[in-house]
Design an enzyme around this catalytic site. Structure first.
Site, mmCIF file in Angstrom:
data_model
loop_
_atom_site.group_PDB
_atom_site.id
_atom_site.type_symbol
_atom_site.label_atom_id
_atom_site.label_comp_id
_atom_site.label_asym_id
_atom_site.label_seq_id
_atom_site.Cartn_x
_atom_site.Cartn_y
_atom_site.Cartn_z
ATOM 1 N N LYS A 130 4.257 2.244 12.115
ATOM 2 C CA LYS A 130 3.164 1.607 12.570
ATOM 3 C C LYS A 130 3.500 0.328 13.367
ATOM 4 O O LYS A 130 2.635 0.278 14.613
ATOM 5 C CB LYS A 130 2.301 1.193 11.637
ATOM 6 C CG LYS A 130 0.973 0.650 12.025
ATOM 7 C CD LYS A 130 -0.081 0.264 11.024
ATOM 8 C CE LYS A 130 0.341 -0.849 10.029
ATOM 9 N NZ LYS A 130 0.317 -2.010 10.972
ATOM 10 N N HIS A 169 0.869 -1.013 -0.040
ATOM 11 C CA HIS A 169 -0.089 0.128 -0.022
ATOM 12 C C HIS A 169 1.036 1.162 0.010
ATOM 13 O O HIS A 169 2.079 1.208 0.149
ATOM 14 C CB HIS A 169 -0.843 -0.085 1.305
ATOM 15 C CG HIS A 169 -0.321 -0.411 2.560
ATOM 16 N ND1 HIS A 169 0.624 0.506 3.196
ATOM 17 C CD2 HIS A 169 -0.247 -1.167 3.333
ATOM 18 C CE1 HIS A 169 0.969 0.050 4.253
ATOM 19 N NE2 HIS A 169 0.619 -1.076 4.356
ATOM 20 N N HIS A 200 3.917 1.346 2.357
ATOM 21 C CA HIS A 200 5.240 0.839 1.758
ATOM 22 C C HIS A 200 6.031 1.415 0.743
ATOM 23 O O HIS A 200 7.238 1.661 0.600
ATOM 24 C CB HIS A 200 4.873 -0.693 1.196
ATOM 25 C CG HIS A 200 4.215 -1.883 2.013
ATOM 26 N ND1 HIS A 200 2.877 -2.087 2.114
ATOM 27 C CD2 HIS A 200 4.714 -2.346 3.314
ATOM 28 C CE1 HIS A 200 2.844 -2.958 2.956
ATOM 29 N NE2 HIS A 200 3.858 -3.301 3.618
ATOM 30 N N SER A 220 -2.380 -0.062 6.290
ATOM 31 C CA SER A 220 -1.954 -1.696 6.688
ATOM 32 C C SER A 220 -2.584 -2.442 5.584
ATOM 33 O O SER A 220 -3.489 -2.321 5.147
ATOM 34 C CB SER A 220 -2.536 -1.821 8.075
ATOM 35 O OG SER A 220 -2.517 -3.185 8.272
#
Ligand code: PAF
Length: 285
Positions: free
Chosen positions: A149, A34, A37, A185
């Site tokens: 995260k 996503h 990344h 995520s």
């Protein structure tokens, strides 16, 4: 962009690039890429000559077989995104390339894994430490990039690198969020439309708690109001909400200006487990 599946081949390529004087940036992932990344890849490209991204869904870090089975997989679209991002090598090994036999080595972090993800996902960080060690041998990069995260993971990997003399510098990159605040995520892909709208409670609770603490509310009052917010929403389940020292992960009883504090949360929407955290002291995270 080259796709390499063999660890030996991949290491050979990286070592010869290093001999040529190239600076290697490495982004380890489990795929289902996503924008979070892609931000890691962007950061790697900004500070390195050559970027390697690994895609490997690492079975040993899943404490729940169902979670492993349902982990989203989208190799073709991942490869396309990486091609467009300017990534140079995708390292995409198979299971038997990474685990030719049953591993016996176990790396544990008694201090850093005793709370939060380590407590609720037994064995998770052993699996992460094992695969990251293997990956850093295959891709001995100057810099390796990880998302904040997974802040507990970032601390554990920094400890791993220090303790075992890996020579990669670990760079942590701020969490990217959807417009409503939900942390990006891969697991978000598994949420139904209804669950997706409920999932925002995790980031909302963190920001509400941050506001309360900065306004002078006690740790106890703040924890109680996050619990109440979840009690009002029976479709979501809070696993933990912690206010802790950002470097040691020890829970704090009060917020002192000279102690770096983060707020951490995890829980379920349906059967999808989500985690998030924010720094208390910074304006933006
Ligand atoms: O953060 C992840 O995606 C994974 O834990 C990692 C670091 C790629 C190891 O499998």
């Amino acid at each position: 962009m080259e796709i390499v599946t063999s660890p030996v081949e991949c290491r050979k390529k990286i070592l010869s690039l290093t001999v040529e004087g190239k600076n290697i940036g490495f982004v380890p992932t489990m795929g289902a890429l996503h924008d979070g990344h892609m931000e890691l890849v962007r950061q790697a490209k900004l500070s390195c000559d050559f970027v390697v991204v690994s895609i490997f869904v690492n079975r040993t870090q899943f404490n729940n077989e169902e979670d492993f089975r349902k982990y989203p997989k989208s190799f073709d679209s991942d490869a396309e995104k990486l091609r467009q991002s300017g990534c140079d090598i995708v390292f995409a090994p198979g299971d038997s390339d990474m685990y030719p036999g049953t591993p016996e080595v176990k790396i544990t972090f008694p201090r850093l894994q005793k709370s939060m993800e380590g407590r609720y996902r037994p064995g998770h960080f052993e699996g992460v430490a094992l695969v990251v060690s293997k990956l850093l041998h295959v891709v001995p990069a100057q810099k390796a990039f990880f998302g904040r995260k997974d802040w507990q993971q970032v601390l554990i990997i920094k400890q791993l690198v220090r303790d075992l003399h890996f020579f990669s510098e670990i760079i942590s990159v701020p969490t990217l969020r959807e417009p409503d605040g939900l942390a990006m995520s891969s697991r978000n892909q598994r949420l139904s439309e209804k669950e997706r709208s409920l999932a925002v409670i995790f980031s909302k609770s963190l920001y509400m708690a941050k506001e309360k603490l900065l306004a002078g509310d006690s740790v106890e009052e703040t924890v109680a109001s996050v619990r109440q917010a979840f009690d009002r929403m029976p479709q979501v389940r809070l696993e933990y909400f912690e206010i802790a020292n950002r470097e040691t992960l020890e829970p704090v009883q009060s917020v002192e200006t000279n102690v770096p504090v983060s707020l951490f949360i995890a829980g379920y929407v349906g059967d999808v487990r989500l985690i998030d955290n924010i720094f208390l002291q910074e304006e933006t995270e």
